[in-house]
Design a protein around this motif. Structure first.
Motif, short mmCIF file in Angstrom:
data_model
loop_
_atom_site.label_atom_id
_atom_site.label_comp_id
_atom_site.label_asym_id
_atom_site.label_seq_id
_atom_site.Cartn_x
_atom_site.Cartn_y
_atom_site.Cartn_z
N ASP A 134 25.06 -54.59 -84.13
CA ASP A 134 26.38 -54.15 -84.58
C ASP A 134 27.20 -55.34 -85.06
N PRO A 154 28.88 -48.84 -81.80
CA PRO A 154 27.48 -48.71 -82.21
C PRO A 154 27.31 -47.71 -83.35
N HIS A 155 26.20 -47.82 -84.05
CA HIS A 155 25.90 -46.91 -85.15
C HIS A 155 25.94 -45.45 -84.71
N SER A 186 32.16 -54.08 -83.57
CA SER A 186 32.23 -52.69 -84.00
C SER A 186 31.57 -51.78 -82.98
#
Length: 240
Positions: free
Chosen positions: A5, A25-26, A23
């Motif tokens: 990330d 996580p996806h 950021s």
């Protein structure tokens, strides 16, 4: 890289260490913008969001707020005046490690009110209280009912022998202090450990107090029945 990330790192002047903003996580699927305020705020303020990512500085909000705290050491009266009864619907008073410094008097309470711009104590005979006590030295219990039309509310009973103990705890909640349509109600808890001839005895008293006249109040005072000084650490909280 499809695995790590993203981060924004702010390094020190020597470029040897730094802090990171990272950021989500996806898997969170997060996409948003945070817009910071135009200034750095005031002491003890926190950043809050309007729900759309616009941040502002503001005070911490709570429905349970500490209003006062301190230590009793050489006085026989503790008084709280001009309490904000429009914001707080109840007040909780806690006194810990409390010992009467002379004699075996009781801790007592009277209400306070605004009398033409100055604070005064309600000394009329409109108080009453009822309590249940338990003492494990003899596995004994007793009910303590104070008749109506008393001039004080007792916060403990002779069962607890205030002044003979290692220390006592008082936990008192006052409801509807400013209520002008009915009386003011108190919930009272008192307990501790008494050293009787070298034997520790645990006890408690739990009950209710009532000021039966529909008058608005905005404070209270706590004192000993025999005017003895008492010690202890206290906190007063307002409950919205």
């Amino acid at each position: 890289d499809g695995t790590t990330d993203g981060t924004l790192q702010l390094n020190c002047s020597q470029n040897s260490h730094g802090i990171k903003l990272k950021s989500p996580p996806h898997s969170a699927g997060a996409s948003y913008t945070l817009t910071f305020p135009n200034n750095d705020g005031n002491a003890n303020e926190v950043l809050t969001t309007d729900g759309s990512g616009v941040l502002t500085w503001g005070a911490v909000s709570s429905d349970f707020v500490k209003l006062s705290s301190g230590t009793m050491s050489s006085a026989n009266t503790l008084t709280f005046d001009s309490l904000d009864t429009s914001t707080y619907k109840a007040f909780r008073f806690i006194l810990t490690d409390s010992v009467s410094l002379a004699g075996h008097g009781q801790l007592q309470l009277r209400l306070r009110y605004d009398n033409s711009g100055s604070q005064a104590t309600r000394t009329d005979s409109k108080y009453m209280n009822s309590m249940q006590g338990y003492k494990n030295s003899t596995q004994s219990s007793r009910s303590i009912t104070t008749p109506v039309d008393q001039s004080v509310i007792d916060l403990n009973d002779n069962l607890t022998q205030y002044g003979r103990t290692d220390a006592q705890t008082f936990d008192i909640t006052l409801y509807d202090l400013a209520q002008s349509n009915s009386g003011t109600v108190l919930q009272i808890f008192n307990g501790g450990i008494e050293d009787t001839d070298g034997t520790n005895v645990i006890y408690y008293v739990h009950g209710w107090g009532f000021y039966e006249t529909a008058n608005a109040n905005n404070g209270f005072t706590i004192f000993t029945s025999n005017s003895a000084n008492f010690t202890g650490n206290y906190q007063l909280y307002g409950i919205k």
